[in-house]
Design a protein around this motif. Structure first.
Motif, PDB file in Angstrom:
ATOM      1  N   ARG A  58       0.842  -1.185   0.000  1.00  0.00           N
ATOM      2  CA  ARG A  58       0.000   0.000   0.000  1.00  0.00           C
ATOM      3  C   ARG A  58       0.885   1.245   0.000  1.00  0.00           C
ATOM      4  NH1 ARG A  58      -5.205  -0.552   0.400  1.00  0.00           N
ATOM      5  NH2 ARG A  58      -5.469   1.622   1.055  1.00  0.00           N
ATOM      6  N   TYR A  59       0.288   2.360  -0.357  1.00  0.00           N
ATOM      7  CA  TYR A  59       1.046   3.608  -0.404  1.00  0.00           C
ATOM      8  C   TYR A  59       0.153   4.748   0.072  1.00  0.00           C
ATOM      9  CZ  TYR A  59      -1.658   4.617  -4.631  1.00  0.00           C
ATOM     10  OH  TYR A  59      -2.677   4.851  -5.511  1.00  0.00           O
ATOM     11  N   LYS A  60       0.809   5.866   0.381  1.00  0.00           N
ATOM     12  CA  LYS A  60       0.087   7.045   0.846  1.00  0.00           C
ATOM     13  C   LYS A  60       0.693   8.272   0.174  1.00  0.00           C
ATOM     14  CE  LYS A  60      -1.033   7.300   5.151  1.00  0.00           C
ATOM     15  NZ  LYS A  60      -0.922   7.456   6.642  1.00  0.00           N
ATOM     16  N   ILE A  61      -0.171   9.182  -0.256  1.00  0.00           N
ATOM     17  CA  ILE A  61       0.253  10.456  -0.833  1.00  0.00           C
ATOM     18  C   ILE A  61      -0.330  11.568   0.026  1.00  0.00           C
ATOM     19  CG2 ILE A  61       0.223  11.965  -2.857  1.00  0.00           C
ATOM     20  CD1 ILE A  61      -0.353   9.486  -4.577  1.00  0.00           C
ATOM     21  N   LEU A 113      -5.616   9.184  -8.059  1.00  0.00           N
ATOM     22  CA  LEU A 113      -4.382   8.921  -7.318  1.00  0.00           C
ATOM     23  C   LEU A 113      -4.537   7.844  -6.251  1.00  0.00           C
ATOM     24  CD1 LEU A 113      -3.143  12.591  -6.834  1.00  0.00           C
ATOM     25  CD2 LEU A 113      -2.276  10.900  -8.465  1.00  0.00           C
ATOM     26  N   GLY A 114      -5.753   7.502  -5.848  1.00  0.00           N
ATOM     27  CA  GLY A 114      -5.927   6.496  -4.803  1.00  0.00           C
ATOM     28  C   GLY A 114      -7.367   6.122  -4.583  1.00  0.00           C
ATOM     29  N   GLU A 115      -7.578   5.342  -3.517  1.00  0.00           N
ATOM     30  CA  GLU A 115      -8.909   4.804  -3.242  1.00  0.00           C
ATOM     31  C   GLU A 115      -9.760   5.768  -2.422  1.00  0.00           C
ATOM     32  OE1 GLU A 115      -7.837   1.300  -1.187  1.00  0.00           O
ATOM     33  OE2 GLU A 115      -7.192   0.201  -2.988  1.00  0.00           O
ATOM     34  N   ASP A 116      -9.111   6.631  -1.632  1.00  0.00           N
ATOM     35  CA  ASP A 116      -9.874   7.516  -0.776  1.00  0.00           C
ATOM     36  C   ASP A 116      -9.147   8.837  -0.609  1.00  0.00           C
ATOM     37  OD1 ASP A 116      -7.772   6.971   0.933  1.00  0.00           O
ATOM     38  OD2 ASP A 116      -8.916   5.588   2.194  1.00  0.00           O
ATOM     39  N   LEU A 117      -9.762   9.779   0.080  1.00  0.00           N
ATOM     40  CA  LEU A 117      -9.190  11.110   0.280  1.00  0.00           C
ATOM     41  C   LEU A 117      -9.670  11.653   1.619  1.00  0.00           C
ATOM     42  CD1 LEU A 117      -7.885  13.843  -0.626  1.00  0.00           C
ATOM     43  CD2 LEU A 117     -10.089  14.384  -1.684  1.00  0.00           C
ATOM     44  N   LEU A 118      -8.714  12.132   2.408  1.00  0.00           N
ATOM     45  CA  LEU A 118      -9.040  12.841   3.640  1.00  0.00           C
ATOM     46  C   LEU A 118      -8.610  14.287   3.461  1.00  0.00           C
ATOM     47  CD1 LEU A 118      -9.902  13.076   6.603  1.00  0.00           C
ATOM     48  CD2 LEU A 118      -7.555  12.390   7.240  1.00  0.00           C
ATOM     49  N   LEU A 119      -9.585  15.187   3.500  1.00  0.00           N
ATOM     50  CA  LEU A 119      -9.312  16.621   3.430  1.00  0.00           C
ATOM     51  C   LEU A 119      -9.304  17.201   4.823  1.00  0.00           C
ATOM     52  CD1 LEU A 119      -9.236  19.486   1.978  1.00  0.00           C
ATOM     53  CD2 LEU A 119     -11.735  19.414   2.151  1.00  0.00           C
ATOM     54  N   VAL A 163      -4.322  19.973   4.050  1.00  0.00           N
ATOM     55  CA  VAL A 163      -3.630  18.701   3.899  1.00  0.00           C
ATOM     56  C   VAL A 163      -4.584  17.713   3.230  1.00  0.00           C
ATOM     57  CG1 VAL A 163      -2.458  16.795   5.053  1.00  0.00           C
ATOM     58  CG2 VAL A 163      -2.261  19.123   5.985  1.00  0.00           C
ATOM     59  N   LEU A 164      -4.118  17.138   2.136  1.00  0.00           N
ATOM     60  CA  LEU A 164      -4.867  16.085   1.446  1.00  0.00           C
ATOM     61  C   LEU A 164      -4.108  14.782   1.650  1.00  0.00           C
ATOM     62  CD1 LEU A 164      -5.594  17.868  -1.970  1.00  0.00           C
ATOM     63  CD2 LEU A 164      -7.127  17.700  -0.008  1.00  0.00           C
ATOM     64  N   THR A 165      -4.784  13.784   2.196  1.00  0.00           N
ATOM     65  CA  THR A 165      -4.150  12.476   2.406  1.00  0.00           C
ATOM     66  C   THR A 165      -4.875  11.454   1.544  1.00  0.00           C
ATOM     67  OG1 THR A 165      -3.579  13.079   4.685  1.00  0.00           O
ATOM     68  CG2 THR A 165      -3.490  10.750   4.098  1.00  0.00           C
ATOM     69  N   ILE A 166      -4.127  10.837   0.670  1.00  0.00           N
ATOM     70  CA  ILE A 166      -4.684   9.883  -0.289  1.00  0.00           C
ATOM     71  C   ILE A 166      -3.991   8.548  -0.058  1.00  0.00           C
ATOM     72  CG2 ILE A 166      -4.936   9.332  -2.750  1.00  0.00           C
ATOM     73  CD1 ILE A 166      -4.525  12.425  -3.214  1.00  0.00           C
ATOM     74  N   SER A 167      -4.741   7.470   0.005  1.00  0.00           N
ATOM     75  CA  SER A 167      -4.136   6.141   0.167  1.00  0.00           C
ATOM     76  C   SER A 167      -4.589   5.241  -0.958  1.00  0.00           C
ATOM     77  CB  SER A 167      -4.517   5.535   1.528  1.00  0.00           C
ATOM     78  OG  SER A 167      -5.923   5.384   1.639  1.00  0.00           O
ATOM     79  N   GLY A 168      -3.735   4.282  -1.281  1.00  0.00           N
ATOM     80  CA  GLY A 168      -4.030   3.380  -2.380  1.00  0.00           C
ATOM     81  C   GLY A 168      -3.499   1.999  -2.130  1.00  0.00           C
ATOM     82  N   GLY A 169      -3.951   1.055  -2.939  1.00  0.00           N
ATOM     83  CA  GLY A 169      -3.589  -0.338  -2.769  1.00  0.00           C
ATOM     84  C   GLY A 169      -2.550  -0.832  -3.767  1.00  0.00           C
ATOM     85  N   GLU A 170      -2.599  -2.135  -4.016  1.00  0.00           N
ATOM     86  CA  GLU A 170      -1.534  -2.816  -4.751  1.00  0.00           C
ATOM     87  C   GLU A 170      -1.401  -2.328  -6.184  1.00  0.00           C
ATOM     88  OE1 GLU A 170      -0.118  -7.401  -5.745  1.00  0.00           O
ATOM     89  OE2 GLU A 170      -1.827  -7.011  -4.422  1.00  0.00           O
ATOM     90  N   ILE A 171      -2.540  -2.013  -6.837  1.00  0.00           N
ATOM     91  CA  ILE A 171      -2.463  -1.608  -8.246  1.00  0.00           C
ATOM     92  C   ILE A 171      -1.643  -0.322  -8.386  1.00  0.00           C
ATOM     93  CG2 ILE A 171      -3.772  -0.820 -10.251  1.00  0.00           C
ATOM     94  CD1 ILE A 171      -6.051  -2.640  -9.363  1.00  0.00           C
ATOM     95  N   GLY A 172      -2.000   0.670  -7.611  1.00  0.00           N
ATOM     96  CA  GLY A 172      -1.256   1.919  -7.656  1.00  0.00           C
ATOM     97  C   GLY A 172       0.156   1.760  -7.158  1.00  0.00           C
ATOM     98  N   PHE A 173       0.354   0.903  -6.151  1.00  0.00           N
ATOM     99  CA  PHE A 173       1.675   0.658  -5.592  1.00  0.00           C
ATOM    100  C   PHE A 173       2.642   0.179  -6.690  1.00  0.00           C
ATOM    101  CE2 PHE A 173       4.717  -2.363  -3.859  1.00  0.00           C
ATOM    102  CZ  PHE A 173       5.331  -1.618  -2.865  1.00  0.00           C
TER     103      PHE A 173
END
Length: 723
Positions: A58-61, A113-119, A163-173
């Protein structure tokens, strides 16, 4: 539905993904959109943090800024409203920055860029508003108004910013590999122009750093850096900069670092004749780099170093050019993708280079910046998908104006490279042919050396005779080539002015096409009823057929000297008649353009030479004059041919017109006589080259002289003496 049967449009839940994930073309464009939002928030920086966990793939932006943040009301009434016109109406930020966002969809680029977004956004009053978005929710909802998002607002001691926090899984990784991050750095580096490329431009210099931190990605080196612009920019070989206003008039500056202590050239341009449609005021900064091995070494010696202060090697410098080239288009200090990408040749530079490689530059040789005005002023409209500008009339003008500016650089570069013998200049054919002629002094020198060496007199005589025969054979061969080349050049000149044939032959051809059926009709009527009335219908048509046939006969007779299939011997001819004959080739075109012509010189003077060559010289000169006087809409166009004779020998022939004249740089280098060089759009560069060759065959020199009014050529004996 109401009782009256009126319906409301309800966007589908996935509409948000359509204007985000589906509309934005790639993850780089998405990051760029969010970086622009940080700029619009009056932040002095944007921090991009990419981190990964190899264990769970997983990754985080995290994208953060120190801007003014958004209040709860801003989040509800602006951020959560797709396609809001808030920025379109405001146009500037609270600190006076010209807003980059206008279409109200850029923030939804986060969905790519990912599966979700925290603003998390904080105002200067100490209020933090948070919104959590799972993009899958929009996929599952039938309608957009069915998606409910929780908004939370709390007091905080943190400074303002978002601050924008975006996380993603294996495909984006798996997609974020070394090549992806290298491309991301490229996009961020080209996003804003360096300070050196905005000098003289009405653009407020804003402090805005782009910081990138990458960690934890397999096969990718961890990095923590501030993105910097083009390191190669200041070490250009040639540069053209300046501005062109909305009417096509402007001031440009050309400079070169190819030679030391060179003087910059400031000059005026007027492209108003090219198009009626405006694309607003344009600012240019275009830098060109020669790419031969020696040229690259020169660039390195000017100071091209890596981050550690070491000079780059030839390969590294070449790769730097490979990665950073392109002519970008910028608005309010930010690039419009993909204009400027190395692989996106929107100006068709490579296509033009294939057609004329010695003069034209390729896209991998240029780093350029074209600054455009707002949509309202320029008509240049950015596409919603962030994939360039809409291809309207204003965009077409932008392309052609930029090509014209680059052409101004190209012709000066060509002239300099010719003068420095960098462009492998082609010697004139006549000069090359003269090298094939062997003078007898070579044979004499060889014989003398043999005699001094004690070689038998009989052997020496035999060698002398062999050399004499070889000399004679070479001279005959060279003369045969010379005559053949002369014929070809005459034919080429005829082909070059084929527009004359088309222009002047069209009228009689149209008459034949329209009137021959009438003649046949009235001929048949007269055959059945041979009356004077029917004959009266035929006679005018027959007379006009004869007149138009005479037009053809005169046209072909005027062109006949250029169409000779065999090279005749030199003979005496009246110079004034031949000069007038060259003008007569363009008789109707001269009349149509209102050009006054004059031949001034003794009418009985005869010159010994090749008449065809004089036709080739002066038809090429006249053809050029007609082109430029029409191109520049010259008032009172004129051509003057004047020659002087002294003691029955030619002193000179002057050719002058009232056109726009020839650039002094081109006059000094005489590059205009080189094959392939032309300042015309789609020009072949053959005309003056052929004229120069034809002059040489008659022991004459064709030179171009400086003039305050129009073009000025002088034809005179090659040895400087009257002949």
């Amino acid at each position: 539905m109401s009782d009256e049967g009126v319906f409301s449009i309800r966007p589908a839940g996935r509409h948000i993904l359509t204007i985000g994930r589906d509309l934005i073309q790639d993850p780089y464009a998405a990051v760029v959109e969010l970086v622009k939002n940080a700029f619009d928030a009056d932040s002095e920086y944007v921090q991009l943090d990419f981190s990964a966990s190899n264990e769970d793939k997983r990754y985080k932006i995290v994208i953060s800024d120190g801007g003014h943040g958004m209040s709860r009301q801003d989040v509800v009434e602006r951020w959560m409203v797709p396609s809001t016109d808030d920025k379109l109406k405001r146009k500037v930020s609270p600190s006076g920055r010209v807003l980059q966002g206008r279409k109200g969809v850029g923030r939804f680029a986060a969905s790519i860029l990912g599966e979700d977004l925290l603003l998390e956004t904080t105002t200067s009053s100490g209020k933090t508003t948070s919104v959590y978005v799972q993009w899958e929710t929009f996929e599952q909802a039938s309608y957009l108004d069915q998606v409910e998002l929780l908004i939370d607002t709390d007091d905080t001691s943190k400074g303002s910013g978002t601050v924008l926090t975006i996380s993603g899984g294996e495909i984006g990784f798996e997609e974020w590999d070394e090549a992806q991050f290298r491309r991301l750095k490229y996009e961020l580096r080209k996003l804003t122009p360096p300070a050196a490329a905005v000098s003289g431009i009405e653009l407020k210099q804003e402090k805005f750093d782009i910081r990138l931190r990458v960690s934890g990605f397999e096969g990718v080196q961890d990095t923590d850096e501030v993105i910097e612009s083009f390191p190669i920019l200041e070490f250009y070989d040639y540069m053209i900069s300046g501005s062109v206003d909305e009417n096509g008039a402007g001031v440009l500056k050309y400079s070169t670092q190819k030679i030391e202590n060179s003087v910059d050239e400031d000059f005026l341009v007027d492209f108003s004749h090219l198009f009626e449609k405006s694309c607003g005021k344009l600012h240019f900064d275009i830098r060109v780099y020669d790419r031969d091995k020696d040229d690259i070494e020169q660039i390195i010696k000017r100071g091209l170093k890596d981050k550690e202060g070491n000079y780059l090697g030839n390969l590294a410098a070449r790769q730097l050019l490979n990665f950073n080239n392109g002519v970008g288009v910028y608005r309010n200090g930010f690039r419009i993708r993909p204009l400027g990408d190395a692989q996106f040749d929107w100006l068709k530079l490579n296509q033009q280079r294939i057609q004329n490689p010695s003069r034209k530059i390729g896209s991998n040789q240029v780093i350029g910046f074209v600054h455009i005005e707002a949509e309202e002023k320029s008509g240049l409209v950015e596409k919603s998908a962030r994939d360039g500008l809409k291809e309207n009339a204003a965009y077409t003008r932008l392309i052609h104006l930029t090509q014209e500016v680059i052409s101004e650089l190209e012709k000066r570069r060509f002239a300099l490279r010719r003068s420095l013998e960098l462009g492998k200049p082609k010697s004139r054919v006549e000069k090359q042919l003269r090298k094939l002629f062997t003078d007898d002094h070579v044979r004499v020198d060889i014989v003398q050396r043999l005699e001094r060496s004690g070689i038998d007199a009989k052997v020496t005589k035999e060698i002398s005779e062999i050399l004499s025969r070889d000399i004679a054979d070479k001279n005959r061969a060279a003369e045969s080539i010379r005559q053949t080349v002369a014929v070809y050049q005459g034919q080429a000149t005829l082909g070059k002015i084929v527009n004359v044939v088309l222009h002047e032959g069209r009228r009689p051809l149209n008459f034949f096409k329209n009137q021959v059926p009438n003649l046949e009709y009235w001929g048949a009527v007269f055959d059945n009823e041979p009356t004077s009335e029917n004959l009266a219908k035929i006679i005018p048509i027959a007379q006009e057929l004869g007149q138009n046939a005479d037009v053809f006969a005169q046209l072909f007779s005027r062109l006949d000297p250029l169409a000779a299939g065999k090279r005749a011997d030199t003979r005496e001819f009246k110079l004034a008649d031949v000069l007038q004959g060259a003008l007569n080739v363009f008789e109707n075109t001269l009349a149509d353009q209102g050009v006054t012509v004059m031949v001034d010189g003794p009418s009985d003077f005869k010159f010994l030479g090749w008449q065809q060559d004089f036709y080739a010289i002066f038809t090429n000169l006249v053809d050029n004059s007609l082109y430029w006087m029409k191109e520049k809409s010259v008032s009172n166009p004129s051509i003057l041919l004047r020659f002087e004779v002294e003691k029955d020998k030619l002193v000179f022939i002057d050719y002058r017109d009232s056109g726009p004249g020839i650039d002094k740089t081109l006059i000094a280098s005489e590059v205009i006589f080189d094959p392939e060089f032309s300042t015309k759009r789609d020009g072949t560069g053959l005309g003056l080259a052929i004229a120069g060759e034809a002059a040489s065959r008659n022991n004459l020199e064709l030179n171009v002289l400086e003039s305050d009014e129009g073009a000025y050529f002088r034809l005179q004996p090659a040895d400087g003496d009257a002949t």
